[in-house]
Design an enzyme around this catalytic site. Structure first.
Site, PDB file in Angstrom:
ATOM      1  CD  GLU A 249       2.038  33.483 -28.447  1.00 31.04           C
ATOM      2  OE1 GLU A 249       1.292  34.104 -27.641  1.00 31.04           O
ATOM      3  OE2 GLU A 249       1.629  32.652 -29.247  1.00 31.04           O
ATOM      4  CD  GLU A 258      -5.802  32.503 -24.782  1.00 28.80           C
ATOM      5  OE1 GLU A 258      -4.555  32.544 -24.700  1.00 28.80           O
ATOM      6  OE2 GLU A 258      -6.395  31.805 -25.602  1.00 28.80           O
TER       7      GLU A 258
END
Length: 516
Positions: A249, A258
């Site tokens: 994920e 990120e």
């Protein structure tokens, strides 16, 4: 696998044969990892042991449950490259896998801590450390090492339920296959893969959550023998075998925040067999212009504080302009009503199976829309979806689209400090350029232009242009509930959520997939 371990770094092996003196031990032997040593206790007598210096040793696999460990000659005895060795007979192949993982990870840890190679040189930093600043990485792994944040993600039932359905609908892809869970977190996806019949799952997690994942795995004994938790970054860890499937994920806000997608692709190149599968295997970023007077006014009013000319006797107005621009540099994260969209969405596709890591360093997306109503455009709305495409006839999508069940990703909007005016049928052009930075995020450069409308429009002139820069690392989390807005000219959210045939899929395919 963890059940066979005496503690985190102790392994019970069936026997060893010390090649250098040709002695044998048929009794179970405890292998212990120490800071700089690999130690074999041949019996209860603490003096009867064999030690190998980790930095000078190598481990080779001879079979499913047999390996050989060899150690480089000492400074005083270099007539051979390697002078000592033992064969190791493991209790089972799971124990062998875990031992190899622990051996390689120990050597990696020594390198990270600054240990030297035998020739006196220091191994270079990993690719992760080269491109991500240490302070950002520390905060990132601290955040994901806490159970409350893992709970927040696990309680996103759209996210977790979609992953579970995608795995179970594609059991045929998992049965008797080796799986690597990239950024495993709590280990929930590893447990899903084990439930689906995976032969073995390597749950790779760099944060302290790896310890919690071990506990969760051990608490599910029917599955624990199939799962090995490996603490470390996918850029650095070594695994004893290749994977048939990667599951992860890796999505952040706007899909790319990120920068974990890069780690996902690195894991593909390092661990996945040719023609292996990735869950998910494809992602799409969707974009459409929006009109939201409430949001624009809310952001602009935040800077009114700096218009005070007598704040305890101080004139604050010199800072008003900088504060105004500062508030508009924050992308807004919230769930909005899809009726705020004023044109069909366009999309940018990232194929995780074929994209190169470097292609994610800078993403430049051309924009072109046709306004469906006459209004003021306040910026660009964005969302994403990912595809789980296994051998099942069902294509499972996970979407974060406005109007769909809300996820913990919400949607994202870039609000321009200067709105632009459009009429129905007017063409809107522009670009969204996203450049990665070392704080594990992106800077967004957005430009939108309204082209000439009506007589003479075929000349292609620009009537008005507005632009803005946004730091994806510093969003404004606006978690208010979506409001009801009047429908303009009978447009529907379904019509506006359809994506134009800009790059890959047709409008019909895009709309049906997204709304599904």
């Amino acid at each position: 696998m963890e059940n066979n371990m005496l503690d985190d770094q102790d392994f019970l092996v069936a026997s060893i044969s010390q090649l250098s003196i040709s002695s044998n031990s048929s009794q179970p032997v405890v292998a212990r990892f120490r800071p700089e040593w690999l130690q074999f206790d041949l019996d209860s007598d603490s003096n009867n042991l064999v030690r190998f210096e980790l930095r000078n040793s190598k481990l080779f696999k001879l079979g499913p449950s047999q390996s050989v460990c060899v150690s480089e000659a000492s400074e005083v005895n270099k007539e051979k490259n390697y002078s000592r060795g033992i064969t190791i007979q493991f209790i089972n192949d799971e124990e062998s896998r875990a031992f190899h993982c622990a051996f390689e990870q120990r050597k990696k840890d020594m390198t990270v801590q600054g240990s030297f190679l035998p020739n006196g040189t220091v191994l270079s930093k990993s690719k992760f450390e080269d491109k991500i600043e240490a302070a950002s990485a520390k905060m990132y792994f601290h955040y994901y090492g806490q159970l409350l944040h893992q709970q927040n993600m696990m309680q996103d039932y759209v996210r977790t339920g979609t992953y579970y359905a995608a795995v179970m609908e594609n059991r045929a892809d998992f049965v008797d296959r080796v799986v690597v869970d990239v950024g495993a977190g709590s280990g929930i996806l590893s447990l899903f893969a084990a439930q689906a019949g995976a032969k073995h799952v390597y749950a790779v997690e760099a944060s302290d959550m790896a310890g919690y994942a071990r506990k969760l795995v051990a608490g599910n004994p029917l599955l624990s023998q199939k799962i090995t938790v490996v603490k470390g970054k996918v850029e650095e860890v070594e695994l004893p075998e290749k994977a048939d499937i990667l599951i992860s994920e890796p999505m952040g806000t706007l899909l790319i925040n990120e920068r974990m997608l890069e780690s996902y692709i690195i894991a593909r190149d390092r661990f996945l067999i040719p023609n292996g599968k990735m869950f998910p295997g494809l992602g799409r970023i969707h974009m459409a212009p929006f009109s939201d007077e409430y949001l624009y006014t809310e952001i602009a009013n935040k800077a009114l504080f700096w218009q005070q000319q007598n704040y305890y006797g101080v004139n604050l107005t010199p800072l008003h302009s900088a504060a105004f621009q500062g508030y508009f540099s924050q992308p807004v994260v919230d769930a909005f009503d899809p009726r705020l969209l004023v044109a069909l969405a366009v999309s940018h596709e990232i194929n995780f199976m074929s994209s190169k890591e470097e292609e994610l360093y800078e993403i430049d997306i051309p924009l072109r829309f046709i306004a469906s109503v006459g209004t003021r455009i306040h910026g660009l709305a964005c969302w994403f979806d990912v595809l789980f495409d296994g051998s099942s006839t069902v294509q499972r999508w996970l979407t974060t689209a406005p109007g769909a069940p809300t996820t913990h990703w919400y949607q994202l909007r870039c609000v321009l400090s200067q709105p632009i005016y459009v009429m129905p049928g007017q063409e809107i052009t522009g670009r969204l350029r996203m450049v990665a930075h070392k704080a594990q995020s992106y800077m967004l450069d957005l430009i939108l232009s309204a082209k000439m409308w009506g007589p003479g429009a075929e000349q292609g002139g620009i009537l008005q242009t507005s632009s803005g820069k946004f730091d994806l690392k510093e969003p404004y989390y606006r978690m208010s509930q979506p409001q009801a807005y009047p429908m303009a000219q009978e447009q529907t959210p379904q019509q506006l959520l359809q994506t134009q045939d800009l790059q890959t899929l047709s409008q019909d395919e895009e709309g049906s997939d997204l709304l599904q």
